[in-house]
Structure formats: structure tokens, C-alpha cells
Design an enzyme around this catalytic site. Structure first.
Site, PDB file in Angstrom:
ATOM      1  N   GLY A  13       0.830  -1.210   0.000  1.00 15.96           N
ATOM      2  CA  GLY A  13       0.000   0.000   0.000  1.00 15.96           C
ATOM      3  C   GLY A  13       0.860   1.253   0.000  1.00 15.96           C
ATOM      4  O   GLY A  13       2.089   1.190  -0.152  1.00 15.96           O
ATOM      5  N   ASN A  35      -2.905  -8.417   0.273  1.00 17.55           N
ATOM      6  CA  ASN A  35      -3.920  -9.073  -0.582  1.00 17.55           C
ATOM      7  C   ASN A  35      -4.216  -8.227  -1.827  1.00 17.55           C
ATOM      8  O   ASN A  35      -5.088  -8.580  -2.609  1.00 17.55           O
ATOM      9  CB  ASN A  35      -5.216  -9.351   0.204  1.00 17.55           C
ATOM     10  CG  ASN A  35      -5.986  -8.086   0.522  1.00 17.55           C
ATOM     11  OD1 ASN A  35      -5.502  -6.979   0.325  1.00 17.55           O
ATOM     12  ND2 ASN A  35      -7.203  -8.236   1.034  1.00 17.55           N
ATOM     13  N   THR A  95     -11.048  -7.377   8.639  1.00 23.33           N
ATOM     14  CA  THR A  95      -9.601  -7.173   8.511  1.00 23.33           C
ATOM     15  C   THR A  95      -9.037  -6.612   9.815  1.00 23.33           C
ATOM     16  O   THR A  95      -7.982  -7.034  10.285  1.00 23.33           O
ATOM     17  CB  THR A  95      -9.302  -6.219   7.329  1.00 23.33           C
ATOM     18  OG1 THR A  95      -9.747  -6.848   6.134  1.00 23.33           O
ATOM     19  CG2 THR A  95      -7.834  -5.886   7.222  1.00 23.33           C
ATOM     20  N   LYS A 108       2.807 -13.455  18.791  1.00 27.10           N
ATOM     21  CA  LYS A 108       2.954 -14.237  20.030  1.00 27.10           C
ATOM     22  C   LYS A 108       3.841 -15.461  19.786  1.00 27.10           C
ATOM     23  O   LYS A 108       4.788 -15.714  20.540  1.00 27.10           O
ATOM     24  CB  LYS A 108       1.546 -14.658  20.485  1.00 27.10           C
ATOM     25  CG  LYS A 108       1.480 -15.414  21.775  1.00 27.10           C
ATOM     26  CD  LYS A 108       0.007 -15.544  22.191  1.00 27.10           C
ATOM     27  CE  LYS A 108      -0.220 -16.815  22.946  1.00 27.10           C
ATOM     28  NZ  LYS A 108      -1.406 -17.546  22.502  1.00 27.10           N
ATOM     29  N   TYR A 148     -14.575   1.117   9.950  1.00 25.34           N
ATOM     30  CA  TYR A 148     -13.152   1.462  10.073  1.00 25.34           C
ATOM     31  C   TYR A 148     -12.850   1.963  11.483  1.00 25.34           C
ATOM     32  O   TYR A 148     -11.954   1.442  12.159  1.00 25.34           O
ATOM     33  CB  TYR A 148     -12.821   2.538   9.043  1.00 25.34           C
ATOM     34  CG  TYR A 148     -11.375   2.967   8.990  1.00 25.34           C
ATOM     35  CD1 TYR A 148     -10.393   2.126   8.450  1.00 25.34           C
ATOM     36  CD2 TYR A 148     -10.980   4.225   9.451  1.00 25.34           C
ATOM     37  CE1 TYR A 148      -9.059   2.533   8.372  1.00 25.34           C
ATOM     38  CE2 TYR A 148      -9.655   4.634   9.378  1.00 25.34           C
ATOM     39  CZ  TYR A 148      -8.700   3.787   8.837  1.00 25.34           C
ATOM     40  OH  TYR A 148      -7.383   4.199   8.767  1.00 25.34           O
ATOM     41  N   GLN A 165      -2.362  -9.967  28.622  1.00 28.35           N
ATOM     42  CA  GLN A 165      -2.632 -11.396  28.878  1.00 28.35           C
ATOM     43  C   GLN A 165      -1.468 -12.293  28.469  1.00 28.35           C
ATOM     44  O   GLN A 165      -1.205 -13.292  29.123  1.00 28.35           O
ATOM     45  CB  GLN A 165      -3.899 -11.787  28.107  1.00 28.35           C
ATOM     46  CG  GLN A 165      -4.562 -13.044  28.608  1.00 28.35           C
ATOM     47  CD  GLN A 165      -5.953 -13.223  27.946  1.00 28.35           C
ATOM     48  OE1 GLN A 165      -6.583 -12.251  27.530  1.00 28.35           O
ATOM     49  NE2 GLN A 165      -6.408 -14.455  27.874  1.00 28.35           N
ATOM     50  N   ARG A 189      -8.808   9.922  -1.389  1.00 28.69           N
ATOM     51  CA  ARG A 189      -8.443  10.834  -0.299  1.00 28.69           C
ATOM     52  C   ARG A 189      -8.248  12.238  -0.841  1.00 28.69           C
ATOM     53  O   ARG A 189      -7.999  12.443  -2.029  1.00 28.69           O
ATOM     54  CB  ARG A 189      -7.205  10.318   0.425  1.00 28.69           C
ATOM     55  CG  ARG A 189      -7.611   9.219   1.400  1.00 28.69           C
ATOM     56  CD  ARG A 189      -6.465   8.662   2.151  1.00 28.69           C
ATOM     57  NE  ARG A 189      -5.830   7.582   1.435  1.00 28.69           N
ATOM     58  CZ  ARG A 189      -4.964   6.737   1.990  1.00 28.69           C
ATOM     59  NH1 ARG A 189      -4.655   6.873   3.254  1.00 28.69           N
ATOM     60  NH2 ARG A 189      -4.417   5.771   1.288  1.00 28.69           N
TER      61      ARG A 189
END
Ligand code: NAD
Ligand code: UDP
Length: 320
Positions: A13, A35, A95, A108, A148, A165, A189
Site C-alpha cells: 500500500g 492481498n 480485517t 505471540k 473502520y 494477557q 483521499r
């Protein structure tokens, strides 16, 4: 220097491709996952044959695994422009929630530090001005921008829950409006729209009365802020990254018409629902902790962006 292995989701992007180039140039190994829903091969084509660059075509809403060790993850995968994120709002939300969960699971497993590209949209249509990180925001949970705004808010929640956690090392930056080369000409935009319109002599489309404000940060400044946050120890955020200079949309239109020497006039169109009336970051936290602040003026940034769009136009015209 230690060569880090860095995953950038949304790497094809606008911001992601700048980040890929920057981190390759300083010597790291990059896995760019995308993607291609709003990103493009054009943004990364100069990197495709680089020995330290790998492309992973994948959608983060589906689980994934990377065989190599990963030191850092920048999670940028999400459409960012209102027009783009409203095309398939359910997918946008997925997403930012399901996708975010998959990326955090990977962080993680790999014990990787993860930086989430959050947004000033978490403040919604803000009731305090300028916006400080401790402001909880004014967001419509059921409006057309919610997929969004609420998606990004939930993504922040997930980051902080994985931190508390599972001790995942998170970094959260709230990015304010950013512009520059490699924005898609049709992503809708304001700065890309106005430049494309001004260069083609078409009317500049101001939505509403043009008195709404935004604060625009040039992309090179933004990338330095994001990297500084990733590299900072013992600061999880959220931290505002953006330019604390506020402009009305009318000022942006007039500046672009003048810098392009355009003959375009201005037409007024309906203001989209829930369009925030004003927005400007308080960046004291970034200044103090990251020693970061934007250095590129609006005029210089716009000139560089206009030069990019002109060059892309010339390439297109030469190809036909
Ligand atoms: P962009 O649309 O140019 O880039 C987003 C990238 O993510 C694209 O390459 C797209 O194909 C990819 N993507 C989208 N959904 C995906 C999915 N499900 N799986 C894999 N890849 C996916 O937008 P951008 O301006 O570069 O924004 C990058 C990130 O920064 C976004 O998360 C955005 O919310 C955030 N952000 C940007 C701004 C800004 O002004 N540019 C402001 C605030 C936050
Ligand atoms: N805008 C406009 N004309 C356009 C595109 C956008 O007047 O062609 C306005 C839009 O209504 C908003 C501001 O410019 O008030 C910034 O819009 P953008 O979509 O770039 O970013 P965001 O609203 O997400 O901050």
C-alpha cells in the site's frame, strides 16, 4: 548492525511500500504481505528482485504462518480511505478484528514486537481539540465510518489484551492524515483527489463548505515516526504521529491549485455522513519520548507529491 527480519502487512500500500523501501535501505530483511485490495505491484516493483525482499500474497482475515523467524511486525493491512473502506464494510471490520487477531497470534508465536498502525479516526468527530492520546473519542458505532473507526478501536483493544494477557510486545501509533508519492490516484483521499483534478483541469470537489480541518503529514516524516516508535523500548503507546498544523480543506484546495498553476475551478458536493469537523494531533508525547516531530512543510510535501503524480501521468501518456 543486526539484520532484522521484519514482516509488513499491507506492505504494497501507500505507507507500507515506503516502509518496505526505508527498512530495506537500512539493511533489514523484509517480508511484505498483502492481498492487493487497495495496494499495487507498481508500489513495490523496484523491490521485487531485491535479495532481502519477499512477497507473500495473502489476506490477513485468513490464518497464516511464516516459516522464518520474525523480529518485528508492522501491521498496516487495512483500507484507509473512506471510499475504499466503505466498499465492503464487513470485510474492513473483519480485517481489523479477525485479521488483527491472526497477526497478533503470529507475533505471540514468533515472540516478535508488533506495531499497529492505528488512526486518528479512533477519536471520531472529536469534542476536544487538539487531540491528546488520553481522549477516548466521539465515535458513532453504527454509522458508515464505523466499520473502520470501530474496527481500529477494537484492533487497539486486542493489542492491549495480548499485551496484558500474553506479554506480546506491542506498539500502537495513531496516524493522522498522511500524504505523498505512491498514493493511489483513485483512492479518494483529499490530497490525491485534488492533485489529480488540478493536473487534469477538472473541477476540485470540496465536500461540504470546506471549513472542516485536517492536519497533513508528509510520508517521509511519518515513516521516521513509526520506526522510532517500533525501536523505542518501554513505550507501548498509543502515541499520536502526525503534523500539528491545521488547515481547512478550502486552504488545501487553493494551495494545490496555486502550486500546480491549474485552471481548475471549485465545485461543492455533499459532505459525507459523520465527516469529522476538525482534527489536529497533540504530539507532545512523540516529541518527548521519541524526539520526533515532522520537518517537511506542507508546501514542500505537496510539491514532491505533485511531481510524483505528474511523472506517473507522463509514464501513462508515453505508454499509449
Ligand atoms: P493503503 O490502502 O494504501 O494500504 C493498505 C494496504 O493493506 C493495501 O496494500 C491493501 O491491499 C492491504 N490490505 C487491505 N486489507 C488487507 C487484508 N485483509 N489482508 C492483507 N492486506 C490487506 O492505505 P495506507 O494509507 O497505506 O494505510 C496503511 C495503514 O495505515 C492502514 O492500516 C491505515 O488504516 C493506517 N492509516 C493510514 C493513514 C493515512 O493517512 N495514510 C492514516 C491513519 C491510519
Ligand atoms: N474531501 C473533499 N473532497 C474530496 C475528498 C475529501 O472535500 O475530493 C474532504 C472530506 O470530506 C474530509 C477531508 O477532505 O473532510 C479529508 O478527507 P479524506 O478522505 O482524505 O480523509 P479523512 O476524512 O479520513 O480524514
Amino acid at each position: 548492525m543486526y539484520m532484522k527480519k521484519i514482516l509488513i502487512t499491507g506492505g504494497a500500500g501507500f505507507l507500507g511500500s515506503h516502509l518496505c523501501r526505508y527498512l530495506i535501505n537500512v539493511g533489514h530483511q523484509i517480508f511484505c504481505l498483502d492481498n492487493f485490495s487497495t495496494g499495487s505491484y507498481n508500489n513495490i516493483k523496484n523491490l521485487l528482485n531485491h535479495p532481502r525482499f519477499s512477497l507473500v500474497k495473502h489476506d490477513i482475515t485468513k490464518e497464516f504462518h511464516i516459516d522464518d523467524p520474525i523480529d518485528e511486525i508492522y501491521n498496516l493491512a487495512s483500507p484507509a480511505s473512506p471510499i475504499q473502506y466503505q466498499i465492503d464494510p464487513v470485510k474492513t471490520l473483519q480485517t481489523n478484528v479477525i485479521g488483527m487477531n491472526h497477526v497478533l497470534e503470529l507475533a505471540k508465536k514468533k515472540k516478535a514486537r508488533i506495531l499497529q498502525a492505528s488512526t486518528s479516526e479512533v477519536y471520531g468527530d472529536p469534542m476536544i481539540h487538539p487531540q491528546l492520546e488520553d481522549y477516548w473519542g466521539n465515535v458513532n458505532p453504527i454509522g458508515i465510518r464505523s466499520c473502520y473507526d470501530e474496527g481500529k478501536r477494537c484492533a487497539e483493544t486486542l493489542c492491549f489484551d495480548y499485551y496484558r494477557q500474553y506479554n506480546v510486545e506491542i506498539r500502537v501509533v495513531r496516524i493522522f492524515n498522511t500524504y505523498g508519492p505512491f498514493m493511489s490516484p483513485n483512492d479518494g483521499r483529499v490530497i490525491s483527489n485534488f492533485i489529480v483534478q488540478a493536473l487534469s483541469g477538472k473541477p476540485i470537489t470540496i465536500y461540504g463548505d470546506g471549513l472542516q480541518t485536517r492536519s497533513f503529514c508528509y510520508v517521509d516524516d511519518m515513516i521516521l515516526g513509526m520506526v522510532a516508535m517500533m525501536e523505542k523500548n518501554e513505550l507501548v503507546g498509543p502515541v499520536n504521529i502526525g503534523n500539528p498544523t491545521e488547515n481547512t480543506i478550502t486552504e488545501i484546495a487553493e494551495t494545490i491549485v496555486s502550486l500546480t498553476d491549474s485552471s481548475s475551478g471549485i465545485i461543492y458536493e455533499k459532505l459525507p455522513e459523520d465527516d469529522p469537523k476538525k482534527r489536529m494531533p497533540d504530539i507532545s508525547l512523540a516529541r518527548m519520548n521519541l524526539d520526533w516531530y515532522p520537518k517537511i512543510s506542507l508546501q514542500d510535501g505537496l510539491n514532491k507529491t505533485i511531481a510524483y503524480f505528474k511523472h506517473e501521468d507522463e509514464k501513462k501518456n508515453n505508454a499509449v
